[in-house]
Design an enzyme around this catalytic site. Structure first.
Site, PDB file in Angstrom:
ATOM      1  N   GLU A   1      -6.145   3.935  -6.180  1.00 32.31           N
ATOM      2  CA  GLU A   1      -7.451   4.124  -5.536  1.00 32.31           C
ATOM      3  C   GLU A   1      -7.914   5.541  -5.850  1.00 32.31           C
ATOM      4  OE1 GLU A   1      -9.723   4.201  -1.226  1.00 32.31           O
ATOM      5  OE2 GLU A   1      -7.882   5.307  -1.587  1.00 32.31           O
TER       6      GLU A   1
ATOM      7  N   HIS B   1     -11.138  -2.817   3.118  1.00 31.60           N
ATOM      8  CA  HIS B   1     -11.119  -2.461   4.546  1.00 31.60           C
ATOM      9  C   HIS B   1     -11.953  -1.220   4.854  1.00 31.60           C
ATOM     10  CE1 HIS B   1      -8.231   0.026   2.574  1.00 31.60           C
ATOM     11  NE2 HIS B   1      -8.160   0.809   3.635  1.00 31.60           N
ATOM     12  N   ASP B   2     -12.511  -0.571   3.835  1.00 25.54           N
ATOM     13  CA  ASP B   2     -13.344   0.624   4.043  1.00 25.54           C
ATOM     14  C   ASP B   2     -14.829   0.355   3.810  1.00 25.54           C
ATOM     15  OD1 ASP B   2     -11.036   2.186   4.429  1.00 25.54           O
ATOM     16  OD2 ASP B   2     -10.931   2.755   2.310  1.00 25.54           O
TER      17      ASP B   2
ATOM     18  N   ASP C   1      -2.996   4.726  -2.422  1.00 27.17           N
ATOM     19  CA  ASP C   1      -4.079   5.312  -1.637  1.00 27.17           C
ATOM     20  C   ASP C   1      -4.464   6.699  -2.163  1.00 27.17           C
ATOM     21  OD1 ASP C   1      -5.524   4.866   1.009  1.00 27.17           O
ATOM     22  OD2 ASP C   1      -4.649   6.836   1.388  1.00 27.17           O
TER      23      ASP C   1
ATOM     24  N   ASP D   1       0.862  -1.170   0.000  1.00 28.59           N
ATOM     25  CA  ASP D   1       0.000   0.000   0.000  1.00 28.59           C
ATOM     26  C   ASP D   1       0.905   1.228   0.000  1.00 28.59           C
ATOM     27  OD1 ASP D   1      -2.426   1.583   0.425  1.00 28.59           O
ATOM     28  OD2 ASP D   1      -3.244  -0.246   1.346  1.00 28.59           O
TER      29      ASP D   1
HETATM   30  O1  TEU Z   1      -9.617   5.715   1.595  1.00 24.87           O
HETATM   31  C1  TEU Z   1     -10.027   6.779   0.797  1.00 24.87           C
HETATM   32  C2  TEU Z   1     -11.426   7.157   0.932  1.00 24.87           C
HETATM   33  O2  TEU Z   1     -11.949   7.880   0.124  1.00 24.87           O
HETATM   34  C3  TEU Z   1     -12.130   6.744   2.150  1.00 24.87           C
HETATM   35  O3  TEU Z   1     -12.386   7.934   2.791  1.00 24.87           O
HETATM   36  C4  TEU Z   1     -13.367   5.968   1.867  1.00 24.87           C
HETATM   37  O4  TEU Z   1     -14.081   6.452   0.780  1.00 24.87           O
HETATM   38  C5  TEU Z   1     -14.263   6.052   3.048  1.00 24.87           C
HETATM   39  O5  TEU Z   1     -13.507   5.763   4.171  1.00 24.87           O
HETATM   40  C6  TEU Z   1     -15.390   5.055   2.944  1.00 24.87           C
HETATM   41  O6  TEU Z   1     -16.107   5.075   4.132  1.00 24.87           O
HETATM   42  C7  TEU Z   1      -8.238   5.523   1.748  1.00 24.87           C
HETATM   43  C8  TEU Z   1      -8.002   4.304   2.604  1.00 24.87           C
HETATM   44  O7  TEU Z   1      -8.483   3.168   1.941  1.00 24.87           O
HETATM   45  C9  TEU Z   1      -8.628   4.533   3.948  1.00 24.87           C
HETATM   46  O8  TEU Z   1      -8.555   3.399   4.772  1.00 24.87           O
HETATM   47  C10 TEU Z   1      -7.911   5.694   4.582  1.00 24.87           C
HETATM   48  O9  TEU Z   1      -8.539   6.014   5.791  1.00 24.87           O
HETATM   49  C11 TEU Z   1      -7.909   6.929   3.678  1.00 24.87           C
HETATM   50  O10 TEU Z   1      -7.591   6.642   2.323  1.00 24.87           O
HETATM   51  C12 TEU Z   1      -6.852   7.887   4.154  1.00 24.87           C
HETATM   52  O11 TEU Z   1      -5.569   7.356   3.941  1.00 24.87           O
END
Ligand code: TEU
Length: 565
Positions: free
Chosen positions: A263, A335-336, A206, A98
């Site tokens: 992403e 994970h989100d 990210d 990542d």
């Molecule tokens: O996520 C990017 C992002 O846009 C997130 O805010 C996501 O859309 C949201 O959490 C959904 O509920 C990335 C990573 O995957 C995330 O884990 C990190 O918190 C974020 O960037 C900041 O690095």
């Protein structure tokens, strides 16, 4: 680049914190990953993506990095990492890291130096701005612009020592790096080369479409929320293609067999064609968000049910848009995101059927599928109670803003967080029916889902009818049937609110995929049903094949026929 290896690959995402704990401290670690590699090799995946393992204050579970070139002691050491990389390679699996470089941690030495004085040589590595004209610095509303941060609150933090504000699109412990500064870019490139030289096979980047900001950082649109929406000034900003192409030239050019995936929240199909056109040398594929935002209404704190026709319109648009140039990535979970079987399936009586149906419908699209840990055994959302049950900085920050600043009813906000909150994805991986699902011998940092005695990997591997073996079959089909990888895509029944159907065609092979997104039988009104009379039924998630094209609850079928031109 025409026959890129990753077109026939399947990627498995590991969230190390929640995957497997080898030392009983309640937190997953790298040796835990090593111990479970055979589960992944058995599934047949080609690539592992590791969520961040770098030293970090863990404000956002490692997406706040304080040293890009080491491993956090929570997860192990660099030598554990080397062992994991070698063990994955031995099993024929690649490994990607990542890359979190829109922002660093505020505890990264770069930021510590940057904030130390107005004249620090690294001052310009981050976005430092004075208070709004005529306002007293540090007072409410004196922030340089009106942007809100993703995790609630303003996107600016006042630094009393130097009297200026720094920008943080995420938490105040995640200051945004200033990509306008060439020294920042070359430091990032050097760090990336260091990992590639160590043997890693690429990067998941990210929020990489946030790195170029519109000069002047103008106020965002006011939507009725406590802060303005600045996304027009940082999503796919003016220099983004230049920055990505430069990264390609400085880091990836001349290296073989890598995988890069950006992403990109808010990316459009038109932009993705540019990002993923091999001739432009930017990234191999992007993560778009349209299909995971399809159940989001105009009010973020009102749950909206998915309309299947919306989902089909989204995938149809992406499949068509990237058919002649570029490439799709395919995912339900990461994970989100909440667990897909709880979100778009039925995690009650039809958990197994609907998890399989969702897997089949996703994996047979054109693109590279990503499986998130636990998805392959049909893991479900967690039964969260009050806000005290959540650990995620996003849930806590958004709850505080919505309830305290915007006057939403706590119960409304909780209803949405229970269904959509990121902690749903982050409960421990369910390995077996021993305490804490076999994740740890200690106390897990988030409790295991109480359904683990029924839903766990040991049980799934033993049961030939499990979600695990279905996913294994889907991955094998991608590896053996070129039409899955290269076939043209045609959406069928775009107006049907219950059935998802499409064909894939490569030369004389045609595949038909139908999935029932509901708990009642439904008949597929195919344009040319007779053409499939003698077709082979390749996969079926229920005991009976459909009779007269009536699919049972949550049924999924994949047919194959030979087309005579
Ligand atoms: O996520 C990017 C992002 O846009 C997130 O805010 C996501 O859309 C949201 O959490 C959904 O509920 C990335 C990573 O995957 C995330 O884990 C990190 O918190 C974020 O960037 C900041 O690095």
């Amino acid at each position: 680049m025409t026959d890129a290896w990753w077109k026939s690959a399947v990627v498995y995402q590991i969230y190390p914190r929640s995957f497997a704990d080898s030392d009983g401290d309640g937190m997953g670690d790298l040796r835990g990953v090593i111990q479970h590699l055979d589960h992944l090799a058995g599934l047949g995946v080609d690539v592992l993506w590791l969520s961040p393992i770098y030293p970090s204050p863990q404000d956002d579970n490692g997406y706040d990095i304080s040293d890009y070139q080491d491993v956090d002691p929570l997860f192990g050491s660099l030598s554990d990492f080397d062992e994991l990389l070698a063990a994955a390679h031995e099993r024929g699996m690649k490994l990607i890291m990542d890359l979190v470089v829109n922002h660093s941690s505020d505890e990264h030495p770069w930021f510590v130096e940057s904030r130390s004085s107005l004249s620090s040589p690294k001052r310009d590595w981050y976005w430092w701005w004075p208070a709004r004209d005529g306002m007293e610095p540090g007072t409410p509303g004196a922030e340089p612009n009106n942007w809100g941060s993703v995790f609630g609150g303003p996107a600016w933090e006042w630094d009393p020592a130097t009297g200026e504000y720094y920008l943080h699109l995420f938490s105040r412990k995640q200051p945004d790096l200033n990509w306008e500064n060439p020294a920042v870019r070359s430091a990032v490139h050097e760090m990336m080369r260091w990992w590639l030289d160590r043997g890693v096979d690429g990067f998941r980047m990210d929020v990489i479409n946030f790195i170029s900001k519109v000069p002047g950082l103008p106020d965002g649109t006011v939507t009725g929320a406590a802060y303005g929406d600045g996304s027009a000034s940082f999503l796919n900003g003016p220099r983004i293609h230049e920055f990505l192409h430069e990264m390609y030239e400085q880091v990836f050019a001349g290296r073989d067999a890598l995988l890069t995936v950006g992403e990109m929240p808010g990316v459009t199909v038109e932009q993705a064609r540019l990002y993923t056109d091999p001739a432009r040398e930017e990234v191999d594929m992007v993560f778009q968000f349209d299909h995971v935002w399809a159940d989001r209404g105009p009010d973020p704190w009102v749950l909206q049910r998915l309309k299947l026709t919306d989902l089909k319109a989204i995938f149809g648009r992406w499949q068509a848009g990237l058919s002649d140039v570029g490439w799709n990535s395919l995912y339900w979970n990461n994970h989100d995101q909440p667990r897909v079987v709880s979100r778009y399936g039925d995690d009650g009586d039809f958990r197994v059927e609907s998890a399989k149906m969702l897997g089949a419908v996703l994996h047979l699209h054109r693109g590279t599928p990503y499986v998130y840990q636990g998805e392959e055994i049909g893991m479900t959302n967690y039964p969260f109670g009050g806000i005290g049950d959540f650990r995620d900085i996003e849930a806590l920050g958004q709850y505080a803003q919505a309830v305290e600043k915007e006057g939403h009813a706590p119960e409304d906000v909780l209803t949405v967080l229970r269904a959509r909150g990121r902690d749903n994805a982050r409960t421990p991986m369910q390995w077996d029916d021993s305490p804490h699902a076999g994740f740890t011998t200690g106390t897990p940092w988030l409790p295991a889902n109480p359904r683990y005695p029924e839903i766990n990997a040991a049980r799934a591997r033993k049961d030939p009818d499990s979600v695990y073996h279905w996913y294994r079959g889907l991955i094998e089909l991608r590896h053996t049937e070129p039409a899955v990888v290269h076939g043209d895509f045609t959406m069928l029944l775009p107006h049907d609110e219950q059935l998802y159907a499409y064909t894939r065609r490569l030369d004389s092979t045609e595949l038909l995929v139908i999935g029932n997104f509901g708990g009642t039988p439904a008949r597929a009104e195919l344009p040319d049903p007779a053409a499939w009379d003698r077709a082979e039924l390749v996969m079926n998630n229920t005991a009976q094949p459909p009779a007269d094209w009536v699919l049972g609850p949550w049924q999924a079928v994949i047919y194959r026929r030979t087309v005579t031109p």
